[in-house]
Motif scaffolding. Structure first.
Motif: not given
Length: 454
Positions: A308-310, A379-384, A393-394
């Motif tokens: 999931a990308y936000i 969704q606790l660890r943001n990997l962005a 991500k890209s």
């Protein structure tokens, strides 16, 4: 309500103008599946919560009536969903719940309908909705041990209790649905009726409703298609609420307008008629007025089976509303409904054990978020910002923006019309200082350390 706009129109919220906001305006320029069914000979009816709160513009009310500026008005219901059945009520009303006897009202519709016509009926239960009877789970004989608490919230008896109170309202919905199915069976209509059961948003707890995390956007979907079902078929195709309008139109033999972005679920790959959908895109703009100047929290999300990308377009804003701004409906942090868990987080926000959860729900967020949904479903660890996931991500960002451009999202043109759309509930504007009124911020020590994945 924006979700119900998408259900009715088969369009994403950014494709419906002011209809994409709560307390917005749904315009007749957008085709509504129920009216297309009606034009093709279907009889319409509804009970409970329908479209709203907001106003309709350009639709035709019943003869002698005028479209009002009123939430969930029966006149509004009848303009887009047919006759409103709401006369039958329960003998005993539980606190926090509607007194409507939804199933009995459906029976009235079946008794009154033209037997020569096919029908569409909208059962819009008010339950579950915040305003739960606090501690009702005890009276019902539930056990705190049975509650499932997401990793984004503290595992505390207060939180467990509210989830059980929430579950009781879901059971209330289920009982009425069961009675409706029994009514269809008695009328020999069950085997020829398409039944779709879903919701307009996820659970109403902090970091869920009004958020683009799975807990806010992932909803139940159960469908009973007429006729025999294929056995042993399991699919993981992603579907969206915008798919329901085309699904209903296909079932009714009605042509799907080109403007609808959804796809009929009858054309999923097992029928050999479509390519699997491997992603869905969701969006959020303004819900209620809970920030200075009435602005929203614009965000878009792309969800695949794995990630999931936000994208948060205004990361300097508070995602749940300004902590020191009294919102139009829900007090401070107004894009989160009032409830025991919200109150618990706010009252204990400075405690070491609770502060990280408070920040997860109410703290500012980075411009980009990326989550591995298989390893980190809460969704606790943001990997962005992690280099190992830069390519993922890209790719997701590009795929999402391509879709947003293809479906005409004003955000892709640098435009933000939602903050200027009319907010049809005028009560907040009675305060001449509404744009800036508020109290001091809660004292929360900022800590960038992430929560452990539970």
């Amino acid at each position: 309500m924006p979700s119900r706009t998408s259900i009715l129109t088969g369009r994403n919220m950014w494709e419906t103008g002011p209809g994409g906001n709560l307390m917005g305006t749904l315009k007749a320029e957008y085709a509504v599946f129920s009216l297309l069914l009606q034009q093709s000979g279907y009889q319409l009816g509804a009970t409970g919560k329908t479209w709203g709160p907001g106003k309709l513009e350009g639709f035709t009310p019943r003869e002698g009536k005028k479209l009002p500026l009123r939430s969930y008005s029966s006149i509004q219901t009848e303009a887009i969903l047919g006759e409103s059945f709401h006369r039958r009520t329960l003998k005993q009303r539980r606190p926090g719940m509607s007194n409507l006897d939804y199933a009995a009202n459906f029976e009235d519709f079946l008794a009154a309908r033209d037997k020569e016509k096919p029908f569409f009926f909208w059962y819009g239960s008010n339950e579950p909705h915040q305003g739960f009877e606090k501690g009702a789970w005890k009276k019902a004989g539930k056990s705190l041990a049975d509650a499932l608490v997401p990793g984004s919230l503290p595992d505390d008896p207060v939180v467990r209790g509210e989830f059980l109170d929430y579950a009781l309202e879901i059971e209330h919905f289920d009982r009425h649905l069961g009675r409706m199915i029994e009514s269809l069976a008695r009328e020999n209509l069950l085997e020829s009726t398409l039944i779709v059961v879903t919701s307009d948003h996820g659970n109403p707890m902090p970091r869920s409703k009004c958020n683009l995390y799975d807990s806010g956007t992932r909803v139940p979907l159960a469908i009973r298609f007429p006729g025999p079902a294929k056995e042993g078929v399991t699919r993981r195709d992603l579907v969206n609420l915008i798919d329901l309008a085309p699904t209903f139109l296909t079932a009714g033999g009605v042509e799907i307008p080109e403007e609808m972005s959804g796809h009929p679920l009858q054309s999923l790959p097992e029928t050999g008629a479509a390519v699997p959908r491997d992603f869905v895109v969701t969006g959020f703009e303004r819900h209620i007025i809970c920030r200075r100047d009435g602005v929203g929290y614009p965000a878009r999300c792309i969800r695949t089976n794995s990630f999931a990308y936000i994208r948060n377009y205004e990361p300097d804003r508070w995602p749940a509303g300004d902590p020191d701004f009294v919102s139009s409906h829900q007090g401070f942090l107004g894009d989160c409904d009032r409830g025991a868990t919200k109150e618990f987080l706010m009252s204990n926000s400075s405690e070491t054990r609770i502060a990280p959860y408070y920040r997860l729900s109410f703290g500012r967020r980075p411009p980009e978020e990326l989550y591995d949904m298989e390893r980190d479903p809460h969704q606790l660890r943001n990997l962005a910002e992690e280099k190992n996931f830069a390519e993922v991500k890209s790719s997701l960002r590009q795929k999402m923006e391509d879709y947003l451009r293809a479906t005409g999202d004003p955000r892709m043109q640098g435009q933000s019309p939602w903050d200027d759309y009319d907010f049809t509930d005028k009560r907040i504007f009675g305060n001449p200082r509404w744009r800036e009124e508020g109290l001091s911020l809660p004292s929360v020590i900022l800590d960038p350390r992430p929560l452990p994945v539970r």
